[in-house]
Write an enzyme that holds these catalytic residues in place. Structure first.
Site, PDB file in Angstrom:
ATOM      1  N   HIS A  12       0.844  -1.209   0.000  1.00 13.25           N
ATOM      2  CA  HIS A  12       0.000   0.000   0.000  1.00 13.25           C
ATOM      3  C   HIS A  12       0.876   1.254   0.000  1.00 13.25           C
ATOM      4  CE1 HIS A  12      -2.953  -2.668   2.435  1.00 13.25           C
ATOM      5  NE2 HIS A  12      -3.479  -2.527   1.235  1.00 13.25           N
TER       6      HIS A  12
ATOM      7  N   LYS B 106     -17.057  -6.568   7.446  1.00 14.91           N
ATOM      8  CA  LYS B 106     -15.809  -7.237   7.823  1.00 14.91           C
ATOM      9  C   LYS B 106     -15.563  -7.064   9.313  1.00 14.91           C
ATOM     10  CE  LYS B 106     -13.285  -6.781   3.460  1.00 14.91           C
ATOM     11  NZ  LYS B 106     -12.045  -6.272   2.848  1.00 14.91           N
TER      12      LYS B 106
ATOM     13  N   ARG C 200      -1.807  -6.214  -7.845  1.00 15.00           N
ATOM     14  CA  ARG C 200      -0.621  -7.021  -7.553  1.00 15.00           C
ATOM     15  C   ARG C 200      -0.381  -8.053  -8.629  1.00 15.00           C
ATOM     16  NH1 ARG C 200      -2.763  -8.583  -1.784  1.00 15.00           N
ATOM     17  NH2 ARG C 200      -4.551  -8.639  -3.171  1.00 15.00           N
TER      18      ARG C 200
ATOM     19  N   SER D 246      -2.744  -7.748   3.397  1.00 16.11           N
ATOM     20  CA  SER D 246      -3.044  -7.511   4.818  1.00 16.11           C
ATOM     21  C   SER D 246      -3.472  -8.815   5.480  1.00 16.11           C
ATOM     22  CB  SER D 246      -4.155  -6.472   4.965  1.00 16.11           C
ATOM     23  OG  SER D 246      -3.749  -5.248   4.418  1.00 16.11           O
TER      24      SER D 246
HETATM   25  O1  PNS Z   1      -8.749  -2.824   0.619  1.00 16.55           O
HETATM   26  P1  PNS Z   1     -10.030  -3.392   0.044  1.00 16.55           P
HETATM   27  O2  PNS Z   1     -10.864  -4.032   1.135  1.00 16.55           O
HETATM   28  O3  PNS Z   1      -9.785  -4.306  -1.110  1.00 16.55           O
HETATM   29  O4  PNS Z   1     -10.873  -2.113  -0.526  1.00 16.55           O
HETATM   30  C1  PNS Z   1     -12.131  -2.294  -1.146  1.00 16.55           C
HETATM   31  C2  PNS Z   1     -12.823  -0.936  -1.384  1.00 16.55           C
HETATM   32  C3  PNS Z   1     -12.803  -0.103  -0.119  1.00 16.55           C
HETATM   33  C4  PNS Z   1     -12.103  -0.160  -2.471  1.00 16.55           C
HETATM   34  C5  PNS Z   1     -14.282  -1.190  -1.876  1.00 16.55           C
HETATM   35  O5  PNS Z   1     -14.840  -2.201  -1.103  1.00 16.55           O
HETATM   36  C6  PNS Z   1     -15.170   0.049  -1.757  1.00 16.55           C
HETATM   37  O6  PNS Z   1     -14.940   1.055  -2.384  1.00 16.55           O
HETATM   38  N1  PNS Z   1     -16.211  -0.066  -0.930  1.00 16.55           N
HETATM   39  C7  PNS Z   1     -17.136   1.020  -0.655  1.00 16.55           C
HETATM   40  C8  PNS Z   1     -18.550   0.613  -1.077  1.00 16.55           C
HETATM   41  C9  PNS Z   1     -18.770   0.862  -2.555  1.00 16.55           C
HETATM   42  O7  PNS Z   1     -18.616   1.964  -3.062  1.00 16.55           O
HETATM   43  N2  PNS Z   1     -19.156  -0.210  -3.287  1.00 16.55           N
HETATM   44  C10 PNS Z   1     -19.437  -0.094  -4.720  1.00 16.55           C
HETATM   45  C11 PNS Z   1     -18.297  -0.591  -5.559  1.00 16.55           C
HETATM   46  S1  PNS Z   1     -18.404  -2.337  -5.702  1.00 16.55           S
END
Ligand code: PNS
Length: 164
Positions: free
Chosen positions: A17, A41, A90, A129
């Protein structure tokens, strides 16, 4: 002013990150790293803890802000008047999931939120993570995955003072 958001769980932030953060901070005038407050989560660190860790880890980057958000990324981005989301890729295994999120965000925002992908530097391509937490839970060495102060906080969560 070119602004971007780097959203994620960051539970905890890894060198992967941080690599993306450093590179995105070079490309944009202002980068907001934002921790998703996700009720689904069950995180190791609270949102406040993750924000504080990210602030510490990015304190030498003057154009990086740390924040948190709940709900949809497109709503948060609209409030902040930001039109670019940054995500790290990645490996090919990330691609399908990331493509789905990026296309959904583009559609939901009516084209107002685009996603820029940065391919993670090869030395961090193996990092996640989840694996950091799993290794630390067995008191394994995570010093090559996260900064020392983060490693100490992760071990503390699992009841260890530091690695042997
Ligand atoms: O680090 P992560 O858990 O892979 O991040 C995922 C993230 C935060 C980018 C994604 O889950 C997100 O943007 N969630 C907010 C809800 C949202 O906007 N959902 C619509 C897109 S599927």
């Amino acid at each position: 002013m070119k602004k971007a958001i780097y959203p994620g769980s960051f539970d905890p932030v890894t060198f992967g990150h941080l690599d993306v953060i450093h590179r995105a901070a070079e490309m944009f005038d202002e980068l907001t790293v934002s921790v998703l407050n996700n009720n689904v989560k069950s995180p190791l660190f609270s949102v406040d803890e993750r924000v504080k860790i990210l602030q510490e880890a990015t304190k030498d980057l003057p154009n990086v802000k740390v924040d948190s958000f709940s709900g949809l990324l497109i709503d948060y981005a609209r409030e902040k008047n930001i039109h670019i989301a940054i995500r790290g890729l990645r490996a090919i295994t990330d691609f399908e999931y990331e493509l789905q999120i990026a296309q959904t965000n583009k559609l939901l925002s009516k084209g107002k939120l685009d996603t820029v992908f940065l391919t993670t530097s090869l030395e961090y391509a193996y990092l996640s993570s989840s694996s950091v937490k799993e290794i630390a839970s067995f008191h394994g060495d995570i010093s090559m995955c996260v900064p020392k102060f983060v490693a100490d906080k992760v071990y503390e969560k699992y009841g260890y003072s530091s690695v042997n």
